[in-house]
Design a protein around this motif. Structure first.
Motif, PDB file in Angstrom:
ATOM      1  N   VAL A  14      63.704  -2.975  93.147  1.00 29.74           N
ATOM      2  CA  VAL A  14      63.819  -2.336  91.830  1.00 29.74           C
ATOM      3  C   VAL A  14      62.451  -1.871  91.341  1.00 29.74           C
ATOM      4  O   VAL A  14      62.295  -0.746  90.840  1.00 29.74           O
ATOM      5  CB  VAL A  14      64.483  -3.293  90.810  1.00 29.74           C
ATOM      6  N   LEU A  15      61.437  -2.703  91.494  1.00 34.36           N
ATOM      7  CA  LEU A  15      60.086  -2.316  91.073  1.00 34.36           C
ATOM      8  C   LEU A  15      59.553  -1.158  91.903  1.00 34.36           C
ATOM      9  O   LEU A  15      58.950  -0.219  91.358  1.00 34.36           O
ATOM     10  CB  LEU A  15      59.140  -3.517  91.167  1.00 34.36           C
ATOM     11  N   ALA A  16      59.768  -1.197  93.210  1.00 34.65           N
ATOM     12  CA  ALA A  16      59.279  -0.113  94.073  1.00 34.65           C
ATOM     13  C   ALA A  16      60.011   1.197  93.788  1.00 34.65           C
ATOM     14  O   ALA A  16      59.401   2.269  93.783  1.00 34.65           O
ATOM     15  CB  ALA A  16      59.436  -0.502  95.538  1.00 34.65           C
ATOM     16  N   ALA A  17      61.317   1.119  93.534  1.00 35.10           N
ATOM     17  CA  ALA A  17      62.076   2.329  93.211  1.00 35.10           C
ATOM     18  C   ALA A  17      61.622   2.918  91.880  1.00 35.10           C
ATOM     19  O   ALA A  17      61.492   4.140  91.743  1.00 35.10           O
ATOM     20  CB  ALA A  17      63.567   2.012  93.180  1.00 35.10           C
ATOM     21  N   VAL A  35      56.764   2.010 100.913  1.00 37.47           N
ATOM     22  CA  VAL A  35      56.831   0.617 100.447  1.00 37.47           C
ATOM     23  C   VAL A  35      58.256   0.270 100.036  1.00 37.47           C
ATOM     24  O   VAL A  35      58.753  -0.825 100.328  1.00 37.47           O
ATOM     25  CB  VAL A  35      55.829   0.394  99.283  1.00 37.47           C
ATOM     26  N   LEU A  36      58.943   1.214  99.388  1.00 38.89           N
ATOM     27  CA  LEU A  36      60.338   1.003  99.017  1.00 38.89           C
ATOM     28  C   LEU A  36      61.207   0.809 100.262  1.00 38.89           C
ATOM     29  O   LEU A  36      62.071  -0.065 100.300  1.00 38.89           O
ATOM     30  CB  LEU A  36      60.853   2.187  98.200  1.00 38.89           C
ATOM     31  N   GLY A  37      60.966   1.605 101.291  1.00 38.55           N
ATOM     32  CA  GLY A  37      61.709   1.449 102.537  1.00 38.55           C
ATOM     33  C   GLY A  37      61.479   0.095 103.175  1.00 38.55           C
ATOM     34  O   GLY A  37      62.408  -0.526 103.711  1.00 38.55           O
ATOM     35  N   LEU A  38      60.251  -0.387 103.115  1.00 36.36           N
ATOM     36  CA  LEU A  38      59.952  -1.717 103.641  1.00 36.36           C
ATOM     37  C   LEU A  38      60.678  -2.787 102.838  1.00 36.36           C
ATOM     38  O   LEU A  38      61.237  -3.738 103.405  1.00 36.36           O
ATOM     39  CB  LEU A  38      58.442  -1.963 103.617  1.00 36.36           C
ATOM     40  N   ALA A  41      64.265  -2.778 103.850  1.00 31.22           N
ATOM     41  CA  ALA A  41      64.431  -3.397 105.170  1.00 31.22           C
ATOM     42  C   ALA A  41      64.404  -4.917 105.058  1.00 31.22           C
ATOM     43  O   ALA A  41      65.198  -5.613 105.707  1.00 31.22           O
ATOM     44  CB  ALA A  41      63.344  -2.903 106.117  1.00 31.22           C
ATOM     45  N   ILE A  42      63.510  -5.439 104.234  1.00 25.79           N
ATOM     46  CA  ILE A  42      63.453  -6.890 104.027  1.00 25.79           C
ATOM     47  C   ILE A  42      64.735  -7.371 103.357  1.00 25.79           C
ATOM     48  O   ILE A  42      65.294  -8.407 103.742  1.00 25.79           O
ATOM     49  CB  ILE A  42      62.204  -7.264 103.205  1.00 25.79           C
ATOM     50  N   LEU A  43      65.216  -6.623 102.370  1.00 28.14           N
ATOM     51  CA  LEU A  43      66.464  -6.987 101.697  1.00 28.14           C
ATOM     52  C   LEU A  43      67.622  -7.014 102.693  1.00 28.14           C
ATOM     53  O   LEU A  43      68.427  -7.949 102.696  1.00 28.14           O
ATOM     54  CB  LEU A  43      66.764  -6.018 100.559  1.00 28.14           C
ATOM     55  N   PHE A  44      67.720  -6.016 103.546  1.00 22.92           N
ATOM     56  CA  PHE A  44      68.796  -5.990 104.537  1.00 22.92           C
ATOM     57  C   PHE A  44      68.672  -7.148 105.526  1.00 22.92           C
ATOM     58  O   PHE A  44      69.678  -7.729 105.944  1.00 22.92           O
ATOM     59  CB  PHE A  44      68.809  -4.660 105.286  1.00 22.92           C
ATOM     60  N   VAL A  52      70.863  -2.718 110.305  1.00 23.42           N
ATOM     61  CA  VAL A  52      70.553  -1.818 109.195  1.00 23.42           C
ATOM     62  C   VAL A  52      69.078  -1.938 108.822  1.00 23.42           C
ATOM     63  O   VAL A  52      68.424  -0.938 108.498  1.00 23.42           O
ATOM     64  CB  VAL A  52      71.457  -2.118 107.980  1.00 23.42           C
ATOM     65  N   ALA A  53      68.551  -3.146 108.895  1.00 23.54           N
ATOM     66  CA  ALA A  53      67.133  -3.361 108.583  1.00 23.54           C
ATOM     67  C   ALA A  53      66.240  -2.607 109.565  1.00 23.54           C
ATOM     68  O   ALA A  53      65.255  -1.980 109.155  1.00 23.54           O
ATOM     69  CB  ALA A  53      66.808  -4.849 108.600  1.00 23.54           C
ATOM     70  N   LEU A  54      66.567  -2.640 110.841  1.00 24.10           N
ATOM     71  CA  LEU A  54      65.767  -1.922 111.835  1.00 24.10           C
ATOM     72  C   LEU A  54      65.868  -0.409 111.630  1.00 24.10           C
ATOM     73  O   LEU A  54      64.870   0.308 111.764  1.00 24.10           O
ATOM     74  CB  LEU A  54      66.209  -2.291 113.249  1.00 24.10           C
ATOM     75  N   SER A  55      67.056   0.072 111.312  1.00 21.90           N
ATOM     76  CA  SER A  55      67.209   1.497 111.027  1.00 21.90           C
ATOM     77  C   SER A  55      66.394   1.894 109.800  1.00 21.90           C
ATOM     78  O   SER A  55      65.749   2.953 109.782  1.00 21.90           O
ATOM     79  CB  SER A  55      68.678   1.840 110.796  1.00 21.90           C
ATOM     80  N   GLN A  56      66.417   1.065 108.792  1.00 13.11           N
ATOM     81  CA  GLN A  56      65.653   1.338 107.577  1.00 13.11           C
ATOM     82  C   GLN A  56      64.161   1.342 107.864  1.00 13.11           C
ATOM     83  O   GLN A  56      63.426   2.160 107.312  1.00 13.11           O
ATOM     84  CB  GLN A  56      65.986   0.310 106.490  1.00 13.11           C
ATOM     85  N   LEU A  57      63.712   0.433 108.719  1.00 11.20           N
ATOM     86  CA  LEU A  57      62.291   0.421 109.077  1.00 11.20           C
ATOM     87  C   LEU A  57      61.886   1.728 109.735  1.00 11.20           C
ATOM     88  O   LEU A  57      60.840   2.301 109.424  1.00 11.20           O
ATOM     89  CB  LEU A  57      61.979  -0.741 110.022  1.00 11.20           C
ATOM     90  N   GLY A  58      62.704   2.205 110.643  1.00 10.86           N
ATOM     91  CA  GLY A  58      62.362   3.430 111.357  1.00 10.86           C
ATOM     92  C   GLY A  58      62.436   4.669 110.500  1.00 10.86           C
ATOM     93  O   GLY A  58      61.520   5.496 110.479  1.00 10.86           O
ATOM     94  N   VAL A  59      63.525   4.808 109.771  1.00 16.15           N
ATOM     95  CA  VAL A  59      63.750   6.041 109.013  1.00 16.15           C
ATOM     96  C   VAL A  59      63.094   5.980 107.640  1.00 16.15           C
ATOM     97  O   VAL A  59      62.322   6.869 107.267  1.00 16.15           O
ATOM     98  CB  VAL A  59      65.265   6.315 108.883  1.00 16.15           C
TER      99      VAL A  59
END
Length: 98
Positions: A14-17, A35-38, A41-44, A52-59
């Motif tokens: 929420v803070l990063a967004a 940073v928001l994507g990271l 990824a941690i949330l997932f 989903v976390a790995l996909s989020q890290l990449g994209v």
């Protein structure tokens, strides 16, 4: 313990967004978006969705901010010598753009 991790991850997202929305400079926006994507990824990962976390890290953390930075670089590039020469022949050299 798991509820605390989920809560902390959601709070970070929420803070990063919010920071991404409030940032005006596109280059800084790309960094905040990374940073928001990271954080997502941690949330997932905390929510036990590692695929989903790995996909989020990449994209979300790498590709999207990289594409934004390359686009900003391309758009804000200095004029080439050929375009400066064309301006001299147009008679527009030294005039302010309105």
């Amino acid at each position: 313990m798991n509820e605390w991790l989920v809560g902390a991850a959601v709070a970070f997202v929420v803070l990063a967004a919010t920071a991404a929305v409030l940032t005006r400079d596109p280059t800084r926006q790309a960094v905040v978006l990374s940073v928001l994507g990271l954080g997502l990824a941690i949330l997932f990962a905390v929510l036990q969705a590692p695929d989903v976390a790995l996909s989020q890290l990449g994209v979300g953390t790498a590709l999207t901010p990289l594409m934004i930075l390359l686009t900003v670089r391309k758009v804000t590039r200095q004029p080439t010598r050929a375009s400066r020469d064309a301006d001299r022949h147009d008679g527009t050299e030294g005039r302010e753009q309105g």
